[in-house]
Write a protein that holds these residues in place. Structure first.
Motif, short mmCIF file in Angstrom:
data_model
loop_
_atom_site.label_atom_id
_atom_site.label_comp_id
_atom_site.label_asym_id
_atom_site.label_seq_id
_atom_site.Cartn_x
_atom_site.Cartn_y
_atom_site.Cartn_z
N VAL A 277 0.87 -1.18 0.00
CA VAL A 277 0.00 0.00 0.00
C VAL A 277 0.90 1.23 0.00
N PRO A 278 1.12 1.85 -1.15
CA PRO A 278 2.08 2.95 -1.21
C PRO A 278 1.63 4.20 -0.47
N ALA A 279 0.32 4.48 -0.48
CA ALA A 279 -0.14 5.73 0.13
C ALA A 279 -1.58 5.59 0.60
N ILE A 280 -1.89 6.31 1.68
CA ILE A 280 -3.25 6.42 2.19
C ILE A 280 -3.51 7.90 2.44
N ARG A 281 -4.61 8.39 1.89
CA ARG A 281 -4.96 9.79 2.06
C ARG A 281 -6.28 9.88 2.82
N VAL A 282 -6.31 10.78 3.80
CA VAL A 282 -7.48 10.92 4.66
C VAL A 282 -7.83 12.40 4.78
N HIS A 283 -9.12 12.69 4.64
CA HIS A 283 -9.60 14.05 4.85
C HIS A 283 -10.65 14.01 5.96
N VAL A 284 -10.46 14.88 6.98
CA VAL A 284 -11.38 14.95 8.11
C VAL A 284 -11.98 16.35 8.15
N ARG A 285 -13.29 16.41 8.06
CA ARG A 285 -13.98 17.70 8.10
C ARG A 285 -15.00 17.70 9.23
N GLN A 286 -14.89 18.68 10.11
CA GLN A 286 -15.90 18.83 11.16
C GLN A 286 -17.10 19.58 10.59
N ARG A 287 -18.27 19.03 10.83
CA ARG A 287 -19.51 19.64 10.36
C ARG A 287 -20.45 19.83 11.55
N PRO A 288 -21.22 20.91 11.55
CA PRO A 288 -22.26 21.03 12.57
C PRO A 288 -23.38 20.03 12.28
N ILE A 289 -24.02 19.58 13.33
CA ILE A 289 -25.17 18.68 13.17
C ILE A 289 -26.43 19.53 13.10
N PRO A 290 -27.18 19.46 12.00
CA PRO A 290 -28.39 20.29 11.88
C PRO A 290 -29.34 20.05 13.05
N PRO A 291 -29.69 21.08 13.81
CA PRO A 291 -30.54 20.87 15.00
C PRO A 291 -31.90 20.28 14.67
N GLU A 292 -32.40 20.56 13.48
CA GLU A 292 -33.72 20.03 13.13
C GLU A 292 -33.70 18.53 12.86
N LEU A 293 -32.48 17.94 12.78
CA LEU A 293 -32.36 16.50 12.54
C LEU A 293 -31.96 15.73 13.80
N VAL A 294 -31.80 16.45 14.91
CA VAL A 294 -31.32 15.80 16.13
C VAL A 294 -32.37 14.87 16.71
N ALA A 295 -33.61 15.25 16.68
CA ALA A 295 -34.67 14.42 17.26
C ALA A 295 -35.83 14.33 16.28
N GLY A 296 -36.20 13.14 15.96
CA GLY A 296 -37.31 12.93 15.04
C GLY A 296 -37.62 11.44 14.94
N ASP A 297 -38.79 11.15 14.46
CA ASP A 297 -39.23 9.76 14.34
C ASP A 297 -38.90 9.26 12.94
N TYR A 298 -37.65 8.77 12.79
CA TYR A 298 -37.20 8.34 11.46
C TYR A 298 -38.01 7.16 10.96
N GLN A 299 -38.43 6.28 11.84
CA GLN A 299 -39.08 5.06 11.41
C GLN A 299 -40.52 5.29 10.94
N ASP A 300 -41.23 6.20 11.61
CA ASP A 300 -42.67 6.32 11.32
C ASP A 300 -43.07 7.66 10.70
N ASP A 301 -42.18 8.66 10.73
CA ASP A 301 -42.51 9.98 10.18
C ASP A 301 -41.88 10.08 8.78
N ARG A 302 -42.70 9.93 7.75
CA ARG A 302 -42.18 9.91 6.38
C ARG A 302 -41.53 11.24 5.99
N ALA A 303 -42.12 12.35 6.42
CA ALA A 303 -41.57 13.66 6.05
C ALA A 303 -40.19 13.85 6.68
N PHE A 304 -40.07 13.48 7.96
CA PHE A 304 -38.77 13.60 8.63
C PHE A 304 -37.76 12.68 7.96
N ARG A 305 -38.16 11.45 7.65
CA ARG A 305 -37.24 10.51 7.00
C ARG A 305 -36.76 11.04 5.66
#
Length: 294
Positions: free
Chosen positions: A240-268
Motif C-alpha cells: 500500500v504505497p499511500a493512504i490519504r485521509v480528509h477529516v472535516r468537522q460539520r455542525p449537526i443540523p438541530p432540526e435533525l437531532v430528534a425525530g421519528d425516522y421510522q414512522d414519520d415519512r416527512a422527517f425521514r
C-alpha cells in the motif's frame, strides 16, 4: 521479502493483542459484576487506556515495518473530551486501522457499531464487549418490512449503547454504506455515486435521536487508497504505497437531532436528503484524493 515481512509482523500483532486484551477482559468482567458508578468510571478509564495503548503499538508497527505514506488533512481542531459522530466511507478492513491511527489519543476513543456475529471473534469479540461496542442485527430493509420488530430491536440497542456514551467522551463510528465498497455492489444497487455505495440513514438517525444535544459535531471522514483498495495482508506486506485521509468537522443540523425516522415519512425524507447531499460531497472529495489534487 514481502512474505517474510508478513510472517514477522503477524506474530507481533498477535502478541500485542494478547498482552492488551487479557487485562482488558479482566477489567471488563470487574465492571460487569460490580455495577457501582465509581467502579464503572474507573474501569472505563482503564479500559480506554489499554485499548489506546494497543492501537498505538499497532500504529507504530505500521510506521516501522511498512513503506505506506499517510497524508491526513483536517478541518477543525479535535478535543479528547468531546462527543462526536464519525461517518466514513468503507472500502476495506484497513479502514479501521486507518481511523484508529488518525484519531488515537487525539479524539475520544472510537466505538463502532458491529454486526452481532462479530461477538464470537476470538479474544476481540469479548474485548469489544468490554469496551461497550454496540452489537447490532443489521437487518435488511426487506427483513424489517416483513417484521418491523427487527427494526425496533436495533433502535433499542442503539439507545442502550448511546445511553452509556452520554457520560463519557466518545466518538461514535458508523460506516453508513453498511458494507465494504466493491464495483459489483455499486452496480447492483445502481449507486448514483462514482466512488461510493448509497448511504443508509437509519443508523445515523437513531444515534442522533438517542444522544440528542450531547453530540458536539460530526466528523466527516473520507479515506482514499490511490493504489487501489487494499486487504490487510496488502498493508502488512508493504503493498500500500499511500493512504490519504480528509477529516472535516460539520455542525449537526438541530432540526435533525430528534425525530421519528421510522414512522414519520416527512422527517425521514428530510434526513435522507441531508445524507445524500453529504455523500455527494464525499464522492467529489474522494475523487480529488484519488487524483492527488486535494
Amino acid at each position: 521479502m514481502r512474505w517474510l515481512r508478513v510472517a514477522l509482523i503477524i506474530p507481533l500483532v498477535v502478541v500485542n493483542t494478547l498482552v492488551h486484551a487479557l487485562p482488558l477482559l479482566a477489567v471488563g468482567v470487574l465492571k460487569a459484576i460490580v455495577p457501582l458508578a465509581p467502579v464503572r468510571r474507573a474501569c472505563n478509564a482503564v479500559l480506554v487506556a489499554l485499548a489506546e495503548s494497543w492501537i498505538a503499538v499497532n500504529s507504530g508497527m505500521i510506521d516501522a515495518f511498512t513503506p505506506t505514506a499517510f497524508k491526513v488533512e483536517e478541518e477543525g481542531a479535535l478535543h479528547r473530551g468531546g462527543h462526536y459522530l464519525v461517518l466514513a466511507n468503507h472500502q476495506s478492513w484497513v479502514d479501521i486501522l486507518v481511523l484508529q491511527k488518525v484519531f488515537n489519543r487525539r479524539a475520544p476513543f472510537l466505538r463502532f457499531f458491529l454486526k452481532r456475529q462479530l461477538f464470537w471473534v476470538p479474544v476481540l469479540g469479548l474485548a469489544w464487549w468490554a469496551l461497550d461496542f454496540p452489537f447490532m442485527g443489521r437487518y435488511t430493509r426487506k427483513q424489517i418490512a416483513r417484521n418491523p420488530e427487527l427494526g425496533r430491536r436495533d433502535m433499542e440497542a442503539t439507545r442502550r449503547a448511546c445511553g452509556k456514551f452520554r457520560d463519557i467522551p466518545v466518538s461514535v463510528m458508523n460506516f453508513v454504506e453498511g458494507t465494504r465498497f466493491t464495483p459489483q455492489k455499486q452496480a447492483s444497487q445502481a449507486s448514483p455515486y462514482r466512488h461510493l455505495l448509497k448511504p443508509k440513514s437509519g443508523g445515523v438517525a437513531f444515534v442522533l435521536d438517542a444522544m440528542g444535544e450531547g453530540l458536539h459535531a460530526l466528523l466527516d471522514v473520507t479515506i482514499a487508497y490511490p493504489g487501489g483498495r487494499p486487504s490487510m495482508v496488502d498493508l502488512i506486506a508493504g503493498r500500500v504505497p499511500a493512504i490519504r485521509v480528509h477529516v472535516r468537522q460539520r455542525p449537526i443540523p438541530p432540526e435533525l437531532v430528534a425525530g421519528d425516522y421510522q414512522d414519520d415519512r416527512a422527517f425521514r425524507a428530510r434526513f435522507q436528503q441531508w445524507m445524500n447531499a453529504l455523500w455527494q460531497e464525499k464522492d467529489a472529495q474522494l475523487g480529488r484524493l484519488l487524483d492527488g489534487a486535494a
